[in-house]
Design an enzyme around this catalytic site. Structure first.
Site, short mmCIF file in Angstrom:
data_model
loop_
_atom_site.label_atom_id
_atom_site.label_comp_id
_atom_site.label_asym_id
_atom_site.label_seq_id
_atom_site.Cartn_x
_atom_site.Cartn_y
_atom_site.Cartn_z
CB SER A 1 -0.87 -0.01 1.25
OG SER A 1 -1.37 1.27 1.54
CE1 TYR B 1 -4.30 -2.10 4.58
CE2 TYR B 1 -3.68 0.16 4.07
CZ TYR B 1 -4.03 -1.11 3.66
OH TYR B 1 -4.08 -1.40 2.31
N1 LIG Z 1 -8.30 -0.24 -2.97
C1 LIG Z 1 -7.19 0.45 -2.71
O1 LIG Z 1 -7.10 1.64 -3.00
C2 LIG Z 1 -6.00 -0.20 -2.05
C3 LIG Z 1 -4.89 0.62 -1.76
C4 LIG Z 1 -3.78 0.04 -1.17
C5 LIG Z 1 -3.74 -1.32 -0.92
N2 LIG Z 1 -4.84 -2.08 -1.19
C6 LIG Z 1 -4.75 -3.53 -0.90
O2 LIG Z 1 -5.22 -4.25 -2.01
C7 LIG Z 1 -5.88 -5.45 -1.59
C8 LIG Z 1 -7.29 -5.48 -2.12
O3 LIG Z 1 -7.99 -4.32 -1.64
P1 LIG Z 1 -9.50 -4.01 -2.03
O4 LIG Z 1 -9.63 -2.55 -2.15
O5 LIG Z 1 -9.92 -4.89 -3.17
O6 LIG Z 1 -10.21 -4.45 -0.68
P2 LIG Z 1 -11.48 -5.41 -0.42
O7 LIG Z 1 -11.75 -5.32 1.04
O8 LIG Z 1 -12.58 -5.07 -1.36
O9 LIG Z 1 -10.91 -6.84 -0.79
C9 LIG Z 1 -10.25 -7.70 0.11
C10 LIG Z 1 -10.96 -9.05 0.09
O10 LIG Z 1 -10.24 -9.92 0.94
C11 LIG Z 1 -11.15 -10.65 1.74
N3 LIG Z 1 -10.46 -10.97 2.99
C12 LIG Z 1 -10.13 -10.11 3.99
N4 LIG Z 1 -9.49 -10.77 4.97
C13 LIG Z 1 -9.44 -12.06 4.58
C14 LIG Z 1 -8.92 -13.24 5.16
N5 LIG Z 1 -8.35 -13.20 6.37
N6 LIG Z 1 -9.02 -14.41 4.49
C15 LIG Z 1 -9.60 -14.46 3.27
N7 LIG Z 1 -10.13 -13.37 2.67
C16 LIG Z 1 -10.06 -12.20 3.31
C17 LIG Z 1 -12.33 -9.75 1.96
O11 LIG Z 1 -13.52 -10.47 2.22
C18 LIG Z 1 -12.40 -8.99 0.64
O12 LIG Z 1 -13.30 -9.58 -0.26
C19 LIG Z 1 -5.78 -5.43 -0.06
O13 LIG Z 1 -4.63 -6.15 0.30
C20 LIG Z 1 -5.61 -3.96 0.27
O14 LIG Z 1 -4.96 -3.78 1.50
C21 LIG Z 1 -5.96 -1.55 -1.75
#
Ligand SMILES: NC(=O)c1ccc[n+]([C@@H]2O[C@H](COP(=O)([O-])OP(=O)(O)OC[C@H]3O[C@@H](n4cnc5c(N)ncnc54)[C@H](O)[C@@H]3O)[C@@H](O)[C@H]2O)c1
Length: 329
Positions: free
Chosen positions: A132, A157
């Site tokens: 991130s 986080y």
């Molecule tokens: N969207 C952004 O702008 C952004 C920015 C930086 C980093 N990220 C990272 O990208 C990844 C995806 O983010 P996103 O925006 O799609 O979030 P999101 O919450 O929509 O997707 C994460 C998915 O992982 C699942 N999950 C969470 N904990 C879990 C576990 N312990 N076991 C199995 N499944 C689990 C959730 O149910 C969810 O469907 C994450 O690692 C997030 O930290 C996202």
């Protein structure tokens, strides 16, 4: 380009980015095994709806699984012999980590270590995982570069995401496991996350409820449209893992290199909605950083791609999806 025969594992497949990534891989004719624990951090029906789209494709297999469940994970790695693992499951959200630290330790540290152990034990040839932009904390030098020091995270986080990079480094060093970490910069677009600003503001403006604007609006974000994010990840998958360096460890910034003022972003939402926001200005929240800006030179050099979708176009496409999905006239 690397050839892909075994199914690809995508964790967090029912999440915003994981869902789009699965769709792209399936559209490219690849087989995908997706896992997700479908937790209720936000509206589970949004996750279920994403999943129903993926399940229409015969090359997609869904297994409900928490990444903390090492036994189940090992049985899946054994059964499917994954070569490529795309790890996007995590507890996301900066502010929520202030009040709910334990969920982050479980999903992001225990779960991440399980993923590394499975990749090591079952000889996975490429692990790509989501880090991130929050790892840059309050760094002052802009744009944020992958060569900058990142040892002062200001939210739990961010600390877990930085810890993921360090753990990945160790596995790349000790076991020659090729790992690629992606520092994602505020990804947005259709099927987005309800807790993120563009989704949340759109929802509240339509409901005629006030929106909370932190740091009195003096916030800048390097917003990344989902298609640009997915194109970058897909090109990294195609390119293959970092094998010619030791340790085989890479980090990339995935951003658009175009920071936007939060107030300008709100103006665009208002324009495309044809509605005005009720604005409540508040101070900077604990854990939040005032500005993000990605140096993407390394990424563009390695994958020959620069993000293309402007914030104006991206917000327009997001609002179209939002109105269709929630059936708003
Ligand atoms: N969207 C952004 O702008 C952004 C920015 C930086 C980093 N990220 C990272 O990208 C990844 C995806 O983010 P996103 O925006 O799609 O979030 P999101 O919450 O929509 O997707 C994460 C998915 O992982 C699942 N999950 C969470 N904990 C879990 C576990 N312990 N076991 C199995 N499944 C689990 C959730 O149910 C969810 O469907 C994450 O690692 C997030 O930290 C996202």
């Amino acid at each position: 380009m690397q050839t892909v025969t075994n199914p690809i594992l995508v964790t967090g497949c029912a999440g915003f980015i994981g869902f789009h990534l699965c769709q792209r891989l399936l559209n490219e004719g690849l087989a995908v095994v997706g896992i997700d624990n479908l937790n209720n951090y936000y509206d589970v029906s949004l996750k279920q709806d994403r999943l129903s789209i993926l399940k229409k494709d015969k090359s997609f297999t869904f297994i409900k699984c928490s990444v903390e469940n090492l036994e189940l994970l090992e049985s899946l790695f054994d059964r499917y012999s994954f070569n490529i693992v795309l790890h996007f499951a995590a507890q996301a959200g900066v502010r929520y980590s202030i009040t709910h630290p334990h969920g982050y330790i479980q999903s992001n540290l225990v779960g991440f270590t399980n993923m590394l152990e499975c990749c090591r034990k079952f000889n996975v040839s490429s692990l790509i995982y989501a880090s991130s932009s929050s790892v840059y904390g309050q760094n002052k030098q802009l744009p944020f570069s992958i060569t900058d020091r990142v040892d002062t995270p200001i939210s739990l986080y961010a600390a877990t995401k930085r810890a993921n990079e360090l753990l990945a480094y160790t596995y790349s060093h000790l076991y020659n496991l090729p790992t690629t970490g992606l520092r994602l910069f505020t990804v947005y677009g259709p099927w987005g996350r309800p807790d993120m600003a563009i989704f949340n503001f759109t929802n509240l403006i339509l409901k005629k409820e006030p929106i909370e604007i932190y740091n009195n609006g003096y916030m800048k974000r390097d917003f990344t449209y989902i298609d640009d994010c997915i194109e970058s990840v897909y090109r990294l998958v195609k390119k293959g893992p970092p094998r010619d360096i030791h340790p085989p460890y890479k980090i990339y910034n995935i951003g658009s290199h175009q920071p936007v003022q939060l107030l300008d972003c709100i103006d665009l939402i208002e324009t495309h909605l044809g509605d005005k926001a009720i604005k409540r200005f508040l101070p900077l929240q604990p854990g939040d950083v005032p500005e993000t800006f990605a140096d993407i030179d390394d990424l563009t050099m390695d994958i020959h791609y620069k993000p293309r979708v402007s914030i104006d176009e991206g917000i327009k496409r997001f609002i179209k999806w939002f109105k269709d999905y929630y059936q708003i006239k």
